[in-house]
Design a protein around this motif. Sequence first.
Motif, PDB file in Angstrom:
ATOM      1  N   MET A   1      55.231  75.736  -4.683  1.00 54.78           N
ATOM      2  CA  MET A   1      54.853  76.369  -5.939  1.00 54.78           C
ATOM      3  C   MET A   1      55.417  75.616  -7.137  1.00 54.78           C
ATOM      4  O   MET A   1      54.743  75.453  -8.154  1.00 54.78           O
ATOM      5  N   ARG A   2      56.671  75.148  -7.012  1.00 53.14           N
ATOM      6  CA  ARG A   2      57.264  74.423  -8.138  1.00 53.14           C
ATOM      7  C   ARG A   2      56.447  73.192  -8.487  1.00 53.14           C
ATOM      8  O   ARG A   2      56.251  72.859  -9.663  1.00 53.14           O
ATOM      9  N   ALA A   3      55.970  72.494  -7.444  1.00 53.86           N
ATOM     10  CA  ALA A   3      55.144  71.307  -7.682  1.00 53.86           C
ATOM     11  C   ALA A   3      53.863  71.684  -8.427  1.00 53.86           C
ATOM     12  O   ALA A   3      53.411  70.953  -9.321  1.00 53.86           O
ATOM     13  N   ALA A   4      53.284  72.820  -8.078  1.00 56.76           N
ATOM     14  CA  ALA A   4      52.055  73.273  -8.737  1.00 56.76           C
ATOM     15  C   ALA A   4      52.316  73.606 -10.201  1.00 56.76           C
ATOM     16  O   ALA A   4      51.500  73.299 -11.080  1.00 56.76           O
ATOM     17  N   VAL A   5      53.461  74.236 -10.470  1.00 57.62           N
ATOM     18  CA  VAL A   5      53.804  74.583 -11.855  1.00 57.62           C
ATOM     19  C   VAL A   5      54.068  73.318 -12.666  1.00 57.62           C
ATOM     20  O   VAL A   5      53.602  73.182 -13.810  1.00 57.62           O
ATOM     21  N   VAL A   6      54.818  72.374 -12.088  1.00 61.75           N
ATOM     22  CA  VAL A   6      55.101  71.115 -12.785  1.00 61.75           C
ATOM     23  C   VAL A   6      53.798  70.389 -13.106  1.00 61.75           C
ATOM     24  O   VAL A   6      53.614  69.856 -14.210  1.00 61.75           O
ATOM     25  N   ASP A   7      52.868  70.374 -12.146  1.00 66.08           N
ATOM     26  CA  ASP A   7      51.557  69.749 -12.383  1.00 66.08           C
ATOM     27  C   ASP A   7      50.809  70.463 -13.498  1.00 66.08           C
ATOM     28  O   ASP A   7      50.170  69.819 -14.343  1.00 66.08           O
ATOM     29  N   ARG A   8      50.900  71.792 -13.517  1.00 73.64           N
ATOM     30  CA  ARG A   8      50.242  72.574 -14.580  1.00 73.64           C
ATOM     31  C   ARG A   8      50.803  72.204 -15.950  1.00 73.64           C
ATOM     32  O   ARG A   8      50.053  72.060 -16.936  1.00 73.64           O
ATOM     33  N   LEU A   9      52.115  72.042 -16.050  1.00 73.76           N
ATOM     34  CA  LEU A   9      52.742  71.699 -17.327  1.00 73.76           C
ATOM     35  C   LEU A   9      52.376  70.276 -17.755  1.00 73.76           C
ATOM     36  O   LEU A   9      52.132  70.022 -18.941  1.00 73.76           O
ATOM     37  N   MET A  10      52.341  69.352 -16.803  1.00 66.60           N
ATOM     38  CA  MET A  10      51.944  67.977 -17.116  1.00 66.60           C
ATOM     39  C   MET A  10      50.524  67.952 -17.674  1.00 66.60           C
ATOM     40  O   MET A  10      50.245  67.287 -18.688  1.00 66.60           O
ATOM     41  N   ARG A  11      49.627  68.688 -17.025  1.00 60.34           N
ATOM     42  CA  ARG A  11      48.238  68.732 -17.491  1.00 60.34           C
ATOM     43  C   ARG A  11      48.134  69.409 -18.851  1.00 60.34           C
ATOM     44  O   ARG A  11      47.337  68.994 -19.707  1.00 60.34           O
ATOM     45  N   GLY A  12      48.944  70.438 -19.065  1.00 62.87           N
ATOM     46  CA  GLY A  12      48.932  71.135 -20.348  1.00 62.87           C
ATOM     47  C   GLY A  12      49.332  70.230 -21.492  1.00 62.87           C
ATOM     48  O   GLY A  12      48.673  70.204 -22.545  1.00 62.87           O
ATOM     49  N   TYR A  13      50.398  69.479 -21.301  1.00 59.99           N
ATOM     50  CA  TYR A  13      50.841  68.542 -22.336  1.00 59.99           C
ATOM     51  C   TYR A  13      49.793  67.454 -22.571  1.00 59.99           C
ATOM     52  O   TYR A  13      49.487  67.102 -23.716  1.00 59.99           O
ATOM     53  N   ALA A  14      49.252  66.894 -21.480  1.00 58.34           N
ATOM     54  CA  ALA A  14      48.282  65.807 -21.598  1.00 58.34           C
ATOM     55  C   ALA A  14      47.022  66.271 -22.332  1.00 58.34           C
ATOM     56  O   ALA A  14      46.499  65.556 -23.205  1.00 58.34           O
ATOM     57  N   ASP A  15      46.526  67.469 -21.990  1.00 62.66           N
ATOM     58  CA  ASP A  15      45.317  67.985 -22.627  1.00 62.66           C
ATOM     59  C   ASP A  15      45.541  68.227 -24.119  1.00 62.66           C
ATOM     60  O   ASP A  15      44.699  67.871 -24.953  1.00 62.66           O
ATOM     61  N   LEU A  16      46.686  68.826 -24.461  1.00 61.57           N
ATOM     62  CA  LEU A  16      46.966  69.115 -25.859  1.00 61.57           C
ATOM     63  C   LEU A  16      47.177  67.831 -26.654  1.00 61.57           C
ATOM     64  O   LEU A  16      46.691  67.694 -27.778  1.00 61.57           O
ATOM     65  N   GLU A  17      47.882  66.879 -26.067  1.00 59.78           N
ATOM     66  CA  GLU A  17      48.092  65.598 -26.746  1.00 59.78           C
ATOM     67  C   GLU A  17      46.759  64.918 -27.042  1.00 59.78           C
ATOM     68  O   GLU A  17      46.542  64.389 -28.142  1.00 59.78           O
TER      69      GLU A  17
END
Length: 244
Positions: A1-17
Motif C-alpha cells: 500500500m505504501r508503494a501505491a500511495v508514494v506512486d499516487r503522490l509522484m503522479r500528483g506532483y507531476a500532473d500539477l507541475e
Amino acid sequence: MRAAVVDRLMRGYADLEAKLSQFVQAPGRHQGVVTVPIMMSESSVTLEFWAVAAGTADDRAFLAEVLGVPANVDDAYLLELLREEIHLAFDVFQRSEPGKQARAAYEAVLTRYDAARIQTVIEGHDAGPMVAECARLQLTCEPTFTRSLLLSPLQLAVARFADEGSATQVMVAGLTLQQLGSLVGHLRTLNPLLSNAQVRNLLFRASTDLKLALRKPLGDAEVERVQELAKQLLRLQAVEYLHV
C-alpha cells in the motif's frame, strides 16, 4: 500500500507541475492570479482508498487483509489503520530522493510564477468528504491530516483556522478559494505594481490584529482595509518612481 500511495503522490506532483508549466506560458489567461483547486493531503488520499473499499464487501475485505486485520473489524478501526498507513507513506515519500526531486520541480514552477508576478492561490486544507466521514465515525481530524502537501511559502492559501499561517506562509481564513483569488485579482487592478510578496504581505497584515498579536478571519472590514492598503502603497510607489 505504501508503494501505491508514494506512486499516487509522484503522479500528483507531476500532473500539477505539467499543468502549471503549461499555464504560465499562456499570456493573457490570468490577471496576476491563478487559483489551484487541487488537493493533495493525507485526508484526500485516504478518501481515495476508502471510497474504493466502500464499493463492495470484497473490496472492503481486501483492504482489511492488506492492513492485516479481520474482515469483520468495524469501520472506525479500519479507517484509523488506513490513516496510519497513509501517514507513514507520506513520510516515506517526503524523505525519499524521488519525493524531494518532485517537490523541487514543483517549487521551481512556483518560482517562475513569482518572477512573472502571478500569485498562485490554493486551499490550505481538505474540507471534503473524509472530514465528514471521520466525524461520523467519531475519529479526530487533526490539522496535519487535512493540511495540503502542496503548500509553499510562494503561495497564498485558504486557512482552516484563523490563527494559521505566518508572515512566511500566508494563510487567510474567512474567504473561499474563489473569493480569495478574486480579491488578489482586484488588488492587482488597484495597484498594478504589486509584487507577489507584497500581495501576501498585505493580506497577512489585514488578517492580523497587530495590537493583540492575533490572527483573524477576513471579513468585510478587513477586505476593505487591504484594498486601501494596496492603494496607499501605489501612491508611495508612484512617489518613489518620480524621485528616481
